[in-house]
Every structure is written in C-alpha cells, then in structure tokens.
Design an enzyme around this catalytic site. Structure first.
Site, mmCIF file in Angstrom:
data_model
loop_
_atom_site.group_PDB
_atom_site.id
_atom_site.type_symbol
_atom_site.label_atom_id
_atom_site.label_comp_id
_atom_site.label_asym_id
_atom_site.label_seq_id
_atom_site.Cartn_x
_atom_site.Cartn_y
_atom_site.Cartn_z
ATOM 1 N N ASN A 1 0.801 -1.228 0.000
ATOM 2 C CA ASN A 1 0.000 0.000 0.000
ATOM 3 C C ASN A 1 0.832 1.275 0.000
ATOM 4 O OD1 ASN A 1 0.334 -1.460 2.551
ATOM 5 N ND2 ASN A 1 -0.403 0.416 3.494
ATOM 6 N N GLN B 1 -4.768 -4.071 -2.153
ATOM 7 C CA GLN B 1 -4.322 -3.062 -3.125
ATOM 8 C C GLN B 1 -4.109 -3.652 -4.519
ATOM 9 O OE1 GLN B 1 -4.184 0.112 -2.405
ATOM 10 N NE2 GLN B 1 -4.157 0.134 -0.156
ATOM 11 N N SER C 1 -10.955 -5.012 0.472
ATOM 12 C CA SER C 1 -11.619 -3.879 1.115
ATOM 13 C C SER C 1 -12.419 -3.079 0.099
ATOM 14 C CB SER C 1 -10.547 -2.990 1.751
ATOM 15 O OG SER C 1 -11.127 -1.823 2.243
ATOM 16 N N GLY C 2 -13.669 -2.761 0.421
ATOM 17 C CA GLY C 2 -14.526 -2.024 -0.508
ATOM 18 C C GLY C 2 -14.092 -0.573 -0.693
ATOM 19 N N HIS C 3 -13.681 0.069 0.400
ATOM 20 C CA HIS C 3 -13.435 1.516 0.286
ATOM 21 C C HIS C 3 -12.134 1.861 -0.432
ATOM 22 C CE1 HIS C 3 -10.479 2.421 3.604
ATOM 23 N NE2 HIS C 3 -10.884 1.226 4.003
ATOM 24 N N CYS D 1 -2.746 5.333 7.873
ATOM 25 C CA CYS D 1 -2.934 4.802 9.234
ATOM 26 C C CYS D 1 -1.771 5.166 10.117
ATOM 27 C CB CYS D 1 -3.069 3.282 9.194
ATOM 28 S SG CYS D 1 -4.116 2.731 7.882
ATOM 29 N N THR E 1 -26.977 -9.261 10.475
ATOM 30 C CA THR E 1 -27.644 -8.950 9.198
ATOM 31 C C THR E 1 -26.642 -8.303 8.243
ATOM 32 O OG1 THR E 1 -29.696 -8.672 10.368
ATOM 33 C CG2 THR E 1 -29.590 -7.690 8.166
HETATM 34 N N1 PLP Z 1 -4.406 -4.145 3.941
HETATM 35 C C1 PLP Z 1 -3.909 -3.185 3.168
HETATM 36 C C2 PLP Z 1 -2.786 -3.479 2.225
HETATM 37 C C3 PLP Z 1 -4.427 -1.902 3.253
HETATM 38 O O1 PLP Z 1 -3.930 -0.928 2.479
HETATM 39 C C4 PLP Z 1 -5.478 -1.645 4.171
HETATM 40 C C5 PLP Z 1 -5.982 -0.270 4.360
HETATM 41 O O2 PLP Z 1 -5.201 0.667 4.535
HETATM 42 C C6 PLP Z 1 -5.990 -2.681 4.944
HETATM 43 C C7 PLP Z 1 -5.415 -3.919 4.796
HETATM 44 C C8 PLP Z 1 -7.150 -2.477 5.897
HETATM 45 O O3 PLP Z 1 -8.337 -2.280 5.185
HETATM 46 P P1 PLP Z 1 -9.717 -1.760 5.842
HETATM 47 O O4 PLP Z 1 -9.591 -0.291 5.962
HETATM 48 O O5 PLP Z 1 -10.785 -2.146 4.879
HETATM 49 O O6 PLP Z 1 -9.884 -2.454 7.137
#
Ligand code: PLP
Length: 796
Positions: A165, A195, A215-217, A344, A253
């Site tokens: 990432n 990613q 991950s959706g977002h 993060c 749900t």
């Molecule tokens: N793994 C990777 C490589 C990510 O970039 C991220 C998000 O920064 C995550 C896991 C965690 O994803 P989520 O925000 O959907 O929990």
C-alpha cells in the site's frame, strides 16, 4: 478569478464512491431494502442481490470454489483468516510433543500493520505461545526467500501481500507459493490482496492461497464493506457468531447497501469496457506523465517505488532537503491530496515499509505517496501534472529547495530566519539594505537549506559563527563556508575556532561597560561578540543591534544568540567535561546588563516549540533563573551549585534520541489562545474581527496558492508570516507598543502551526494572541486560485 477543483491523489488510503456504486447502494436502501434472511418476497429479492454479488466476486477473484464471506472491511477479513488459522494451530500444538516446540507465525516486514497486530493479538488471546517472525525484505521490497525457506517447516501461518500500500511493490507470489507448497507440514497462507484488485489478475482457487482479504473503500465502494476469500477445505472458524447469516460464516444482518455497491464495482471490473476504469497500459502512461512532471518540478526527486516491479498507480518519492511534512503541506495548498507514508501510520514520521527496505532515514522520513485509482481520467492527469509543476515553481521561488537553475526570489528577506531540524536551530540574520548576512549555529542537517536560502536570495555572507563547540558533534561550519564559496565575503579570512574573524570592524562598549568586538552588517546593524561561558568553557553570545556613538545600549539589542546558555524553558546543562558550572552563574547574571526585556533570545535548541524567548519570559517560567537573577535576595554560589547539580541530574539522556543540552521544563499547555469557530461561522467571525491583525503562518509557497479568502469573510488576504519568520515578527511586536496591544489572530490549514504561534506569543507575554482551532481547512471551499508564477511574492 479562476478557481480550480481539488485533485484527490490518495486512493491507496481510500477512494471516492463512484456514482454507479452509490446509486446501487441507494436503490438497495430505498427500494430493495429487505433482510436477506426473510422468506417473503422483499427478503428473497434482497437475497438475490447478496448471492449475485457473491457470484461476481467469485468471477473477479478467480474463486470458483471456496468461501466468499462479506465482512465489514479488510481488517475484519484479516482477523477472521488469522483467527481461523491460529485456532487450528492451537489444536495441532496441543497434540505436539514438547520437543517439536510451538512453531512460528511468519509475516512480511512491509505488511499493513493490521497483520502483525492481529497475529500478536490472537497469539496472545489463544495462548499459543508461538514466536512471531518478521520476514525481512530487500531494497526493492521483495521478501527474503532464504529466510522464508529456513522457517517454513516450523510455521503455522504465513502472511504476505500481493501489492504494497505504500510503495505499490508487487510481491513475487509464484516463488513464495513454491516454498509454501514444499513445507513439511501444511502452512496456512494469507495473501492481502487489498491493493491488488483490478490491477493484477487473480486466480485464487487455483493457487495455494488459503485466505485473501479485500476492502470495498479502496475500490470505489463505501467504507464498511469487505470480502474474505477462504480456500475450499481450509480451516475456518467464524469470528462473529449470530443468526446464521453468510451460511453461518459471519453472524449479523448483512450490509446489503455495501454489498450491492461493491458488486457494482466488481461487475465494472469484470466487464472492463473502458468506460469506468482505465486499462493497465493507460495507467502506465499516466504514471510516466506524473513522473515527468515531478522530475521537472523537483529536479532532485528520488523515487522510493521500484517502478519495474510495482503497480503503476502508486508513486512514492522524496525530495532531498524538503521534509515530508513540507511536501505534504505544499501539495495540500496546491489542492492535491497526497499522503506521507500510509494514512494509518500518518503524523509524518518515518515509514516502517521504507525503513524495512533499507532506504536512508531522510528518504523514509520525507516520503510522499501519490496514489491514484483505476477510475482516474486523462483530464485528471493533465490537471495533476500542471499542478505539480506549479507547486515546484512555488517551492523554488520560496528559496526553500534547491532547484536548477535557481529561481531568484522577488522579495529580498530582511531580519531573522529560523531554520529547524527537530530541536536544532540554525539562524540567518540578514540586512536587506546591504544584502549581507551572518549565519549562526549551522547544523549539518540544515546546510543544504541554508545554502539554498543564501544562493536563491543572492546574499553575501559576512561570517558563519558558532556560539560554542558542541559536546556531541563537530560543527559543520567549515564545510558550510566551503559550500558557500563565492557567497562568502571572504572565505579565506582567518577566524577563531568558532568562526569569529581575527580582523573585525572594530570594538564597541556594551551597556555593562565591557568592550566587545563587532562585525558590521550595515550602518544600523552590527553583531557584537561577548563571552558567555558555562554550558561549555568557550561559550559566547552574539548581540545584534544598533549602536550609537560606540555604545550598544541594552535597549538597542534586537537579537541575542545565546547558544545553550539560556534555552526556552531551561538553563544549559553544566555536567559536561567541557562545562564550567560556576561560570554559568556569572554568564546568566551578565545577560540583563547587556540585553533588555524586549531582546529576542535565539537559542541553539528549541525543545518545546517556543521558537524564541526573552529574559523576562524565562524569569517568569523558570524559578531557578528567577533566583539567579534576583538582586534583592542574592543566591550564593554554593546554593546555586547545589540547585544546578540537582537540576542537571534530572536530565534523562536515554529517554531522548538526542543529547539534551539542558533540563527543560515542560511547556504549560495554554489552551486559552484557542478560538473555536464552527466552519460555517468563520465568515461571520472574520467580519466581527475586521480590525484584528490576521496572520497566516503557512510557508510562503503554501500561502501563495491563494484561497478564496472572500468565502471566509476576509476582505483581503491575511498577512503571511511563516513560522521561520516568527522570531523576527516577535521582535517587532515586543518593540512596537501599538502592535503589542493589537488583537492578533493566527491561522493555518489545520490549526496546528497557528496554535504554536499563538502559544509562543502568549508565553512571551502577548496575551492578545489567538488562533483558529482546527484551522481554516474546513471553512474554505475546496477550490484554488493559481497565481501566475511571475506574480508571486515571497517572504521567506
Ligand atoms: N491491507 C492493506 C494493504 C491496506 O492498504 C489496508 C488499508 O489501509 C488494509 C489492509 C485495511 O483495510 P480496511 O480499511 O478495509 O480495514
């Protein structure tokens, strides 16, 4: 005025929800809102949406077999996979003999932090007692396969990722898979594919991969939806038990709007007809164009992403001499949202990913991640490239980075500039009337910045001076003189060890009657030297002021460079071999006789972000100094020594990453200077404070990407006084009565820098200083006016 939209280039952190996904979610919330577990028609319709989402997920992930479980995001998917694998490991460990040991859990050094933290968490909660081992990576971010081979036979679980990432590095899964397959015992293997979706074709069912979180977002769907793929037959234990949803794999749900949204994205990925997402070739060409613009804007840019083994959508870079925070602020001001490292880990400190790759500290600390998504359009790339080039010009013109050829600043700087690296302060004192300056206390880390200012401003350097010889490092003074070359008035002039020229412009009298040699910057500005031993035996102070008839009166000393003798919130330590504890007492008592309460004291270190100080403020905040300077109840030398020894004994060097030069009292947290104004009332607030002095403390290159100030209720742009110039401004505030009484309101983007400025003023007794909490970021419309480079004016 031509205002431009912001450009979002932080898709690895999160993405905007695409209209097609938002519409899908909306229609599920409004029309097809049933509970997939209900057996009536509304429920059946909802169930169909859920199952058709699972089908398209299988298609895109290449997962004809195995489980597809909808989760709240990748972190939950990661927990579920790790928990499942470790719960299985627990059973195996129980059947093992003592001799076999408990085994290891392996993960790559550049994994997202969710992985090692989940491993640690479940290892502890399940009381496994496994050793958790980090697999090192090489300089291109690839796993050390020898290390992996060495430990694979004792491993229960291996966690790796497909695409990183922070750097975009694609991991060599084929080689890893071979090692996994060769293991003596079955190893569970989780591959974080967050990613990678849409950038790399997946064929999960035909691989050895047991768990893959998504991950959706990160993929244009909303936050709160994710997917976990589990290989057919691999251990699985639900993390959430409940009403039997997801075939008992995850209770609760289902988040149907989220499921519908991610399904619409997966469908567009499956069909990839060029209307929604760019092709890989297009993405590659977009990266090339952005890289070209970065090269043009920042000629010394260094890339942390190895482009030949990375996805095209992540560009991680650093610019020598410019910190990550400065680059981030510059991009933000120019309307481009990028990030430093991963969102993060934020707070702009080094990146563990880049450190694991063995990159130098400056490259990791200064790293910027620019990431775009598959839905980026050609027009976004054109705008990005243009904006990057404008940012480069702005930075070059602000004299902060070295650019070739150097762009001259349009405004000559006058007075004091404070350059900082951590707590270390280097000072440049300029006289605009003669275009001469002196440099005081150069630090190695700041040399390139000092050089850039001098060359860019085309100033002549009268002298490079040290206030004392540092205990923990040699001064880079001579190196700087060499670097500056022809910018020095006389680089060959003989000097003492601290840089003071043997031949000076003469001597004058200080207010205590002592004689002091001086160097002349102009008719109204000299720099005089006076001994100030204590912290080190060779300590000296430089007093800058306007002498009259051979005398430099206390009240005419504008700045005093006191080295480590008097720090902000403390007195220099005297427990070094080169210290003279008794002399410090005399040196401190000398100060009020040669400077006055308005003299700005410029120390060599600023541990509490106070910028500068005054004698009066130090006396108020430092009881020991107050005792030392008390002329009525005089502190004896013996009492002083015992008090001073006790204070120095409190210094805990091990606690700090650098040698602290004095015992520093914590800065009282003055929240009284903070004004809380809701963004929608900022306009009204500024209207009501029309007579206040409004000061934007961002650096000039940020400030000059002008905001739409009128939307903030300001009739004209505020003054721009960057923090590098705050000390200079403070000297004006303290000397001009009118200014000292004026209400001063500081602002910046996030409220961070303006809070520091307001606190610094209040600490010096200027109680009419305020700042806007939370900054103006929330109050301004996300649009930017770009000023033509020629029109920009800079005050460093
Ligand atoms: N793994 C990777 C490589 C990510 O970039 C991220 C998000 O920064 C995550 C896991 C965690 O994803 P989520 O925000 O959907 O929990």
């Amino acid at each position: 005025m031509a205002y431009q939209q912001e450009i979002y280039l932080d898709d690895n952190a999160t993405t905007r929800v695409l209209p097609l996904a938002a519409q899908e979610a909306f229609s599920v919330m409004e029309d097809l809102y049933g509970n997939p577990s209900s057996s009536h028609i509304t429920g059946l319709q909802a169930r169909r949406i859920l199952e058709s989402a699972r089908t398209v997920a299988r298609e895109v992930l290449g997962a004809s077999e195995g489980r597809i479980v909808f989760t709240s995001g990748a972190t939950e998917a990661i927990q579920t996979g790790i928990f499942s694998a470790l719960y299985e490991a627990k059973k195996k460990i129980a059947n093992r003999s003592e001799l076999d040991g408990k085994g290891v859990l392996l993960y790559g050094a550049t994994e997202h932090k969710a992985i090692p933290q989940a491993l640690e968490h479940w290892n502890r909660l399940l009381d496994l007692g496994c050793e958790i081992l980090e697999i090192p990576v090489d300089h291109k971010g690839q796993l050390d396969l020898e290390f992996l081979t060495k430990h694979i036979d004792s491993a229960h679980l291996l966690c790796t990722m497909l695409v990183n990432n922070e750097t975009g590095v694609i991991h060599e899964l084929t080689a890893i898979e071979r090692i996994v397959a060769s293991a003596k015992n079955k190893v569970a293997w989780m591959v974080d594919t967050v990613q990678a979706i849409g950038k790399i074709k997946l064929n999960l069912s035909s691989s050895e991969i047991d768990y893959a979180p998504i991950s959706g977002h990160k993929l244009y769907a909303p936050k709160g939806i994710g997917i976990l793929y589990v290989r057919e037959g691999s251990p699985f234990t639900p993390l959430i038990a409940g009403g039997g949803q997801e075939g008992g794999a995850r209770g609760g749900t289902e988040n149907l709007p989220g499921v519908a949204a991610i399904a619409s994205i997966l469908r567009a990925l499956r069909d990839r007809d060029g209307t929604v997402f760019a092709s890989y070739q297009q993405l590659l060409s977009y990266r090339d164009r952005i890289v070209q613009s970065l090269n043009q804007a920042f000629p010394r840019v260094v890339y942390n992403t190895p482009f030949d083994t990375a996805v095209p959508t992540t560009i991680n870079f650093a610019v020598p001499g410019v910190t990550g925070k400065e680059l981030l602020d510059l991009f933000d001001a120019a309307g481009m949202r990028v990030s430093s490292g991963s969102a993060c880990g934020s707070a702009v400190k080094g990146s563990y990913v880049l450190e694991a790759m063995g990159l130098p500290k400056w490259q990791s600390d200064g790293a910027i991640r620019l990431s775009f998504g598959l839905a980026i359009k050609e027009s976004d790339i054109v705008a990005t490239c243009k904006r990057i080039e404008e940012a480069g010009i702005a930075l070059a013109k602000s004299c902060l980075i070295r650019s070739e050829p150097l762009v001259g600043s349009t405004v000559a700087i006058d007075g004091l500039i404070q350059l900082k690296e951590g707590s270390n302060c280097s000072w440049i004192l300029c006289d605009k009337s003669t275009n001469h300056c002196v440099i005081i206390d150069p630090f190695e880390e700041l040399l390139s910045r000092i050089e850039t200012v001098i060359r860019c401003q085309n100033i002549k350097v009268t002298a490079v001076l040290d206030t004392h010889q540092h205990v923990d490092h040699a001064s880079p003074r001579k190196k700087l003189v060499e670097i500056l070359g022809a910018c020095m008035c006389n680089s060959n002039q003989p000097t003492d060890v601290l840089g003071w020229p043997v031949e000076t412009d003469g001597s004058l009298l200080l207010d205590n009657g002592s004689k002091a040699q001086y160097l002349k910057l102009s008719d109204n500005c000299v720099i005089a030297k006076t001994e100030l031993p204590g912290h080190t035996v060779d300590g000296q102070a430089f007093l800058v002021g306007n002498p009259h008839e051979g005398v430099l009166k206390r009240n005419k000393v504008r700045f005093a460079f006191t080295g480590d003798t008097l720090l902000i919130g403390g007195i220099g330590r005297t427990d070094f071999e080169t210290s003279a504890a008794e002399s410090l007492l005399e040196s401190l008592r000398k100060l009020p006789k040669v400077i006055d309460s308005h003299t700005i004291i410029c120390p060599t270190h600023d541990y509490n972000i106070g910028f500068v100080t005054t004698l009066e403020s130090e006396q108020r905040h430092n009881p020991l100094l107050a005792q030392i300077l008390n002329e009525i109840s005089v502190l004896s030398a013996a009492d002083y020594l015992s008090l001073k020894t006790a204070v120095d004994a409190e210094i805990e060097d091990e606690k700090n990453c650098e040698l602290v030069c004095g015992s520093i009292r914590a800065y009282e947290d003055d929240t009284g200077s903070s004004i809380d104004v809701a963004p929608e009332f900022l306009g009204e607030f500024f209207q009501e404070h029309r007579d206040s002095l409004i000061i934007d403390v961002r650096e000039s290159h940020e400030f000059h990407f002008a905001q739409d100030w009128t939307s903030l209720g300001l009739e004209q742009p505020p003054c721009n006084i960057p923090l590098t110039r705050l000390g200079n401004f403070l000297s004006e505030v303290l000397r001009e009565e009118k200014l000292a009484k004026q209400e001063i309101i500081f602002l910046c983007r996030s409220g961070n820098r303006s809070a520091k400025a307001a606190k610094a003023l209040r600490r010096l007794g200027v109680q009419s200083a305020w700042h806007i909490a939370g900054g103006i970021a929330l109050g301004i419309s996300p649009s930017y006016e770009v000023i033509a480079a020629e029109e920009m004016e800079y005050a460093i």
